[in-house]
Motif scaffolding. Structure first.
Motif, PDB file in Angstrom:
ATOM      1  N   VAL A   6       0.960  -1.149   0.007  1.00  0.00           N
ATOM      2  CA  VAL A   6       0.210   0.100  -0.064  1.00  0.00           C
ATOM      3  C   VAL A   6       0.912   1.095   0.021  1.00  0.00           C
ATOM      4  O   VAL A   6       1.765   1.400   0.754  1.00  0.00           O
ATOM      5  CB  VAL A   6      -0.864  -0.022   1.250  1.00  0.00           C
ATOM      6  CG1 VAL A   6      -1.593   1.289   1.450  1.00  0.00           C
ATOM      7  CG2 VAL A   6      -1.889  -1.167   1.290  1.00  0.00           C
ATOM      8  N   VAL A  69      -2.681  -1.149  -3.760  1.00  0.00           N
ATOM      9  CA  VAL A  69      -3.635   0.079  -3.430  1.00  0.00           C
ATOM     10  C   VAL A  69      -2.659   1.202  -3.174  1.00  0.00           C
ATOM     11  O   VAL A  69      -1.607   1.189  -2.514  1.00  0.00           O
ATOM     12  CB  VAL A  69      -4.320  -0.209  -2.069  1.00  0.00           C
ATOM     13  CG1 VAL A  69      -5.490   0.780  -1.876  1.00  0.00           C
ATOM     14  CG2 VAL A  69      -5.078  -1.563  -2.128  1.00  0.00           C
ATOM     15  N   PHE A  71      -3.433   5.241  -1.792  1.00  0.00           N
ATOM     16  CA  PHE A  71      -4.431   6.033  -1.283  1.00  0.00           C
ATOM     17  C   PHE A  71      -3.769   7.400  -1.360  1.00  0.00           C
ATOM     18  O   PHE A  71      -2.825   7.708  -0.717  1.00  0.00           O
ATOM     19  CB  PHE A  71      -4.452   5.910   0.587  1.00  0.00           C
ATOM     20  CG  PHE A  71      -5.283   4.664   0.854  1.00  0.00           C
ATOM     21  CD1 PHE A  71      -6.788   4.474   0.849  1.00  0.00           C
ATOM     22  CD2 PHE A  71      -4.544   3.387   1.001  1.00  0.00           C
ATOM     23  CE1 PHE A  71      -7.413   3.449   1.093  1.00  0.00           C
ATOM     24  CE2 PHE A  71      -5.111   2.199   1.279  1.00  0.00           C
ATOM     25  CZ  PHE A  71      -6.569   2.264   1.573  1.00  0.00           C
ATOM     26  N   LYS A 115      -5.780  -0.458  -7.210  1.00  0.00           N
ATOM     27  CA  LYS A 115      -6.778   0.269  -6.675  1.00  0.00           C
ATOM     28  C   LYS A 115      -6.209   1.614  -6.290  1.00  0.00           C
ATOM     29  O   LYS A 115      -5.277   1.841  -5.511  1.00  0.00           O
ATOM     30  CB  LYS A 115      -7.333  -0.417  -5.330  1.00  0.00           C
ATOM     31  CG  LYS A 115      -8.301  -1.654  -5.697  1.00  0.00           C
ATOM     32  CD  LYS A 115      -8.780  -2.030  -4.668  1.00  0.00           C
ATOM     33  CE  LYS A 115      -9.592  -3.482  -4.685  1.00  0.00           C
ATOM     34  NZ  LYS A 115      -9.911  -4.261  -3.283  1.00  0.00           N
ATOM     35  N   ILE A 117      -7.334   4.748  -4.687  1.00  0.00           N
ATOM     36  CA  ILE A 117      -8.319   5.528  -3.531  1.00  0.00           C
ATOM     37  C   ILE A 117      -8.230   6.979  -3.375  1.00  0.00           C
ATOM     38  O   ILE A 117      -7.165   7.384  -2.918  1.00  0.00           O
ATOM     39  CB  ILE A 117      -8.379   4.653  -2.400  1.00  0.00           C
ATOM     40  CG1 ILE A 117      -8.470   3.086  -2.382  1.00  0.00           C
ATOM     41  CG2 ILE A 117      -9.577   5.089  -1.513  1.00  0.00           C
ATOM     42  CD1 ILE A 117      -9.601   2.704  -3.142  1.00  0.00           C
ATOM     43  N   ARG A 185     -11.492   4.699  -7.322  1.00  0.00           N
ATOM     44  CA  ARG A 185     -12.894   4.745  -6.350  1.00  0.00           C
ATOM     45  C   ARG A 185     -12.671   5.909  -5.565  1.00  0.00           C
ATOM     46  O   ARG A 185     -11.578   6.254  -4.893  1.00  0.00           O
ATOM     47  CB  ARG A 185     -12.661   3.638  -5.336  1.00  0.00           C
ATOM     48  CG  ARG A 185     -12.841   2.172  -6.024  1.00  0.00           C
ATOM     49  CD  ARG A 185     -12.987   0.968  -5.137  1.00  0.00           C
ATOM     50  NE  ARG A 185     -12.658  -0.180  -5.937  1.00  0.00           N
ATOM     51  CZ  ARG A 185     -13.057  -1.449  -5.676  1.00  0.00           C
ATOM     52  NH1 ARG A 185     -13.299  -1.489  -4.269  1.00  0.00           N
ATOM     53  NH2 ARG A 185     -13.142  -2.437  -6.290  1.00  0.00           N
ATOM     54  N   THR A 246     -12.203   0.239  -0.042  1.00  0.00           N
ATOM     55  CA  THR A 246     -11.183  -0.386  -0.825  1.00  0.00           C
ATOM     56  C   THR A 246     -11.499  -1.743  -0.700  1.00  0.00           C
ATOM     57  O   THR A 246     -11.210  -2.512  -1.848  1.00  0.00           O
ATOM     58  CB  THR A 246      -9.708  -0.021   0.399  1.00  0.00           C
ATOM     59  OG1 THR A 246      -9.421   1.290   0.233  1.00  0.00           O
ATOM     60  CG2 THR A 246      -8.722  -0.693  -0.326  1.00  0.00           C
ATOM     61  N   ASP A 247     -12.093  -2.355  -0.019  1.00  0.00           N
ATOM     62  CA  ASP A 247     -12.457  -3.812   0.110  1.00  0.00           C
ATOM     63  C   ASP A 247     -13.878  -4.306  -0.502  1.00  0.00           C
ATOM     64  O   ASP A 247     -13.950  -5.516  -0.739  1.00  0.00           O
ATOM     65  CB  ASP A 247     -12.698  -4.417   1.671  1.00  0.00           C
ATOM     66  CG  ASP A 247     -11.194  -4.454   2.437  1.00  0.00           C
ATOM     67  OD1 ASP A 247     -10.366  -4.315   1.854  1.00  0.00           O
ATOM     68  OD2 ASP A 247     -11.278  -4.418   3.332  1.00  0.00           O
TER      69      ASP A 247
END
Ligand code: SER
Length: 345
Positions: A6, A69, A71, A115, A117, A185, A246-247
């Motif tokens: 992450v 991921v 962020f 991902k 975010i 997302r 996220t999940d």
């Protein structure tokens, strides 16, 4: 199974610090952080690695990593962005663009979506005047997308960039065998309030500033009118939202962008809670025309039914629980050794 890798940008910010703690508590993540500043002691031991420096120039270095991921929290907030517009654009847009390109490249290369975010904001909305704001009430994601601020324009545009890289990048989706695209997302956050940290450079800051001042027995001059109303949220709910989206299984998501809501308060109602909780608190109202204008352009409240339906969003803290179960107990501990604090149990 190995940990998820992450990246948290803007890790020293309010959301960043709380998110790193949330990820560490949940477990199963190798956390890489980046920020202009060194990591504060509160989270230093939780990151496997910290990359200090200007994100725009650092992104190149992250091509060597394999993040599951990202962020992307680094941003210049709304009040600050109005006085340094070019800098805000560089941080908010160019930084995001660089990271999106990296995540898009990596998703395609490894055949597995990264991902991405993204914290967007109620600043993505723009109400023309207070009468329209009052009449509109709770707004949906697709309404009033006419931000008045640099920060809001940056956030709205970055949502669009995320949708582009997530769905249409290079029109590759039209190929017979389309490559894997990144998984973008975004959450449109209301004003956030932490009992542990204070925001800087934002416009919803009057809420947390007022409460932290009252808790320390310091007078506070609020820079918006008593009747100024927007939505707010406890920081633990913001972290819960980031971890939940996220999940969330991708099949259930019908949008790249979601409102989330917890409670909506006027500045006067904040003052009332502050007075009840900390008798003797002194709060005055000395509106600043520009910052008031920004708050007047943001909706009173948002409609989060899409987030509730698609990924089961539900806040843990309504206004009463926010004060009684989160903010007041934590703030009392935080300022416990300050003699000026007088609070009502
Ligand atoms: N809290 C932010 C600000 O005030 C809005 O997202 O800038």
């Amino acid at each position: 199974m190995s940990d998820f890798s992450v990246l948290v940008t803007g890790a020293c910010g309010e959301i960043g610090q709380a998110l790193v703690q949330g990820l560490a508590k949940k477990g199963g993540y190798r956390i890489v952080t980046t920020d202009l500043m060194p990591l504060p002691d509160a989270i230093k031991s939780l990151a496997a690695e910290h990359v200090q420096g200007d994100l725009v120039y650092r992104v190149k270095q992250f091509y060597a990593y394999d993040f599951d991921v990202i962020f992307h929290l680094a941003a210049s907030l709304s009040s600050k962005a109005e006085v340094a517009t070019e800098e805000a654009h560089r941080i908010n847009v160019e930084g995001t663009m660089q990271l999106l390109m990296m995540a898009a490249f990596k998703s395609e290369r490894r055949g597995k979506a990264v991902k991405f975010i993204f914290p967007s904001s109620i600043a993505a909305y723009g109400m023309p005047d207070v009468a329209a704001k009052r009449k509109a009430g709770r707004v949906k994601e697709g309404e009033w997308n006419n931000p008045h601020t640099m920060y809001g324009a940056n956030k709205l545009y970055c949502e669009k960039l995320g949708e582009y890289y997530g769905s249409f990048y290079g029109q590759r989706h039209l190929d017979e065998d389309p490559p894997v695209m990144l998984d973008f997302r975004a959450i449109r956050f209301p004003g956030l309030i932490s009992a542990f940290t204070l925001p800087s450079g934002g416009t919803s800051d009057y809420g947390p500033e007022m409460l932290h001042a009252a808790a320390q027995g310091k007078p506070y001059a609020c820079f918006v009118r008593e009747d100024a109303k927007i939505s707010f949220m406890a920081m633990p709910d913001a972290i819960k939202a980031l971890l939940t989206i996220t999940d969330a299984p991708k099949e259930g998501l019908t949008s790249h962008v979601y409102n989330i809501d917890a409670f909506s308060l006027t500045a006067g109602e904040f003052r009332d809670w502050a007075m009840r909780s900390f008798p003797g608190a002194v709060v005055t109202f000395e509106p600043n025309r520009r910052r008031q204008g920004i708050v007047d352009s943001w909706p009173e409240d948002v409609d989060d039914s899409l987030a509730r339906a698609d990924w089961g969003w539900q806040p843990d803290y309504d206004v009463r629980r926010f004060f009684e179960d989160y903010f007041l107990p934590e703030i009392r501990k935080r300022y416990a050794n300050k003699p000026s604090l007088r609070s009502v149990e």
